[in-house]
Scaffold this active site. Structure first.
Site, PDB file in Angstrom:
ATOM      1  N   ASP A  13      35.566 -38.079  33.543  1.00  0.00           N
ATOM      2  CA  ASP A  13      34.896 -38.938  32.532  1.00  0.00           C
ATOM      3  C   ASP A  13      33.947 -37.857  31.918  1.00  0.00           C
ATOM      4  OD1 ASP A  13      33.801 -40.394  30.733  1.00  0.00           O
ATOM      5  OD2 ASP A  13      33.547 -42.378  32.111  1.00  0.00           O
ATOM      6  N   TYR A  41      32.141 -42.684  20.772  1.00  0.00           N
ATOM      7  CA  TYR A  41      31.079 -42.828  19.997  1.00  0.00           C
ATOM      8  C   TYR A  41      29.707 -42.240  20.210  1.00  0.00           C
ATOM      9  CZ  TYR A  41      30.527 -46.705  23.530  1.00  0.00           C
ATOM     10  OH  TYR A  41      30.454 -47.398  24.683  1.00  0.00           O
ATOM     11  N   ARG A  44      15.552 -41.062  28.633  1.00  0.00           N
ATOM     12  CA  ARG A  44      16.645 -40.067  28.238  1.00  0.00           C
ATOM     13  C   ARG A  44      16.418 -39.560  26.911  1.00  0.00           C
ATOM     14  NH1 ARG A  44      22.342 -41.964  29.380  1.00  0.00           N
ATOM     15  NH2 ARG A  44      21.764 -43.456  27.890  1.00  0.00           N
TER      16      ARG A  44
HETATM   17  C1  PLP Z   1      29.245 -44.638  27.356  1.00  0.00           C
HETATM   18  C2  PLP Z   1      30.308 -44.810  28.348  1.00  0.00           C
HETATM   19  C3  PLP Z   1      31.257 -45.472  28.802  1.00  0.00           C
HETATM   20  C4  PLP Z   1      31.401 -46.632  27.742  1.00  0.00           C
HETATM   21  O1  PLP Z   1      32.416 -47.337  28.076  1.00  0.00           O
HETATM   22  P1  PLP Z   1      33.058 -48.459  26.950  1.00  0.00           P
HETATM   23  O2  PLP Z   1      34.189 -48.933  27.575  1.00  0.00           O
HETATM   24  O3  PLP Z   1      33.522 -47.640  25.794  1.00  0.00           O
HETATM   25  O4  PLP Z   1      32.101 -49.364  26.576  1.00  0.00           O
HETATM   26  C5  PLP Z   1      32.059 -45.216  29.698  1.00  0.00           C
HETATM   27  N1  PLP Z   1      31.869 -44.494  30.834  1.00  0.00           N
HETATM   28  C6  PLP Z   1      30.706 -43.400  30.634  1.00  0.00           C
HETATM   29  C7  PLP Z   1      30.470 -42.316  31.463  1.00  0.00           C
HETATM   30  C8  PLP Z   1      30.036 -43.465  29.387  1.00  0.00           C
HETATM   31  O5  PLP Z   1      28.974 -42.702  29.106  1.00  0.00           O
END
Ligand code: PLP
Length: 386
Positions: A184, A209, A358
């Site tokens: 991720d 985003y 943070r």
């Molecule tokens: C911000 C973030 C998400 C966001 O998930 P959405 O489904 O786009 O809201 C997922 N995983 C990580 C590690 C993040 O930092």
């Protein structure tokens, strides 16, 4: 040079110092004109034909390839299908499990909550055992019991502390065990070189985003190594992932390339927003972006050390910049209040329960001057809590 020079201008920051780590930064000033070009110049004129005549249908791939240059991915391996990070993680994790008939799905305990929830759901759906381990225990599990592991899911930057996990060595460990690697990249994309091809990563997912600046609800991306593209079987098998979407045949036949990770009609205006946001990042280059955000983080800590050595002692992130991503976290009393007081002073940060704040250093729109002002504001905000 890059370390001290102020990088790109051209962001509409609304007078706010954005150090929020890192949900949604400011838009580029030129975004409105870009949307105007698409809405009035393409949509209004050609309407449904825009999908074909204005290249809209290809955007998930063209935006993916552009993004690939920041991720160390050769063309044809990244797609922005139009889903959220959560649903893209689901697609990737199920696909990874379908590649290996093994009992365990291994996920890093310090993962962002959605990653843990999706992993638990995938394990339940596919009747695998969810194994949640943190740090060295995660590595040890792969080393010692890795032949049980179908997929290993981790992030190169801890979303709380900013602590880095090395993509290269962990991917190699997974590979030796025969497990599929799923990364991720949400807190790394756009600020940290990921070198996905060089490290032989299998699958990766990330958010559009955060440091990529794609705007509110910008779609996520997915990386699929070219060597897996003919074997991987995604569960979200929608018509845009079909080899011939417009043949409208009843049987699903996956596209022969990364297009098979597509699902349905993508959110076009959000894709345009992400595409536009990527240009200055790509132009700057991932190594200069990394240098810049590292310099901003160091500047923050140096200034904090001068003003408030007591607060510097509450750093929960690694002090060594090499071991951090682009954000860091401090332990402060009443973090929620500190976040609010900072916001009143025009400094956006975020707190993580119970006592962390943070600070994220996005390379394109945060300046050294802003960092100093943020430290001053922090000093006041935490004074009040004592
Ligand atoms: C911000 C973030 C998400 C966001 O998930 P959405 O489904 O786009 O809201 C997922 N995983 C990580 C590690 C993040 O930092």
């Amino acid at each position: 040079m890059t370390a001290t020079r102020e990088l790109a201008t051209g962001f509409d920051t609304g007078g706010v110092i954005h150090l929020n780590g890192n949900s949604l930064g400011p838009p580029r000033e030129s975004l409105v004109a870009e949307l105007e070009r698409v809405v009035s110049g393409q949509w209004a004129r050609r309407q449904v034909q825009g999908w074909f005549e204005d290249g809209w249908l290809d955007l998930p791939r063209t935006v993916g390839d552009k993004l690939g240059t920041l991720l160390g991915a050769a063309p044809g391996q990244v797609v922005v299908a139009g889903e959220t990070t959560s649903s893209t993680l689901f697609n990737a994790m199920v696909a990874a499990c379908r590649l290996r008939e093994r009992p365990d799905l291994l996920v890093d305990a310090d993962s962002f909550p959605t990653d843990l929830y999706i992993a638990a759901s995938v394990a339940k759906l596919l009747n695998r055992q969810l194994v949640v381990k943190s740090g060295h225990e995660f590595d040890a599990y792969l080393a010692e019991r890795g032949t049980r592991v179908t997929a290993a899911v981790a992030a190169p930057v801890d979303f709380r502390t900013g602590r880095r996990r090395d993509i290269g060595s962990l991917t190699a460990l997974a590979r030796r065990a025969g497990a599929v690697s799923v990364w991720d990249l949400s807190h790394a994309a756009g600020v940290l070189p990921c070198d996905l091809d060089a490290h032989d990563v299998d699958l990766a997912v990330g958010c559009g985003y955060k440091y990529l600046g794609g705007g509110p609800g910008a779609p996520a991306f997915l990386y699929l190594a070219a060597r897996l593209r003919s074997t991987v079987d995604f569960p979200l098998a929608g018509w845009h992932g079909h080899a011939r979407p417009f043949a409208m045949v009843p049987e699903f036949e996956p596209a022969p390339d990364v297009d098979r990770a597509r699902t349905g009609t993508p959110p076009l205006l959000s894709l345009i927003g992400l595409d536009h946001a990527l240009d200055p990042l790509v132009e700057t280059g991932i190594h200069a972006l990394r240098e810049r955000s590292r310099a901003l983080g160091e500047s923050f800590l140096d200034h904090l050390g001068e003003r408030r050595p007591d607060l510097l002692r509450e750093l929960v992130s690694p002090r060594d910049a090499e071991s951090r991503g682009a954000h860091l976290a401090l332990r402060v009393p009443d973090a929620e209040r500190a976040e609010r007081v900072l916001a009143e002073r025009g400094v956006l940060v975020d707190h993580r329960h119970p006592d962390l704040i943070r600070f994220a250093f996005a390379p394109l729109y945060v300046t050294h001057d802003q960092v100093r002002r943020a430290v001053d504001a922090l000093s006041h905000a935490v004074e009040g809590a004592r």
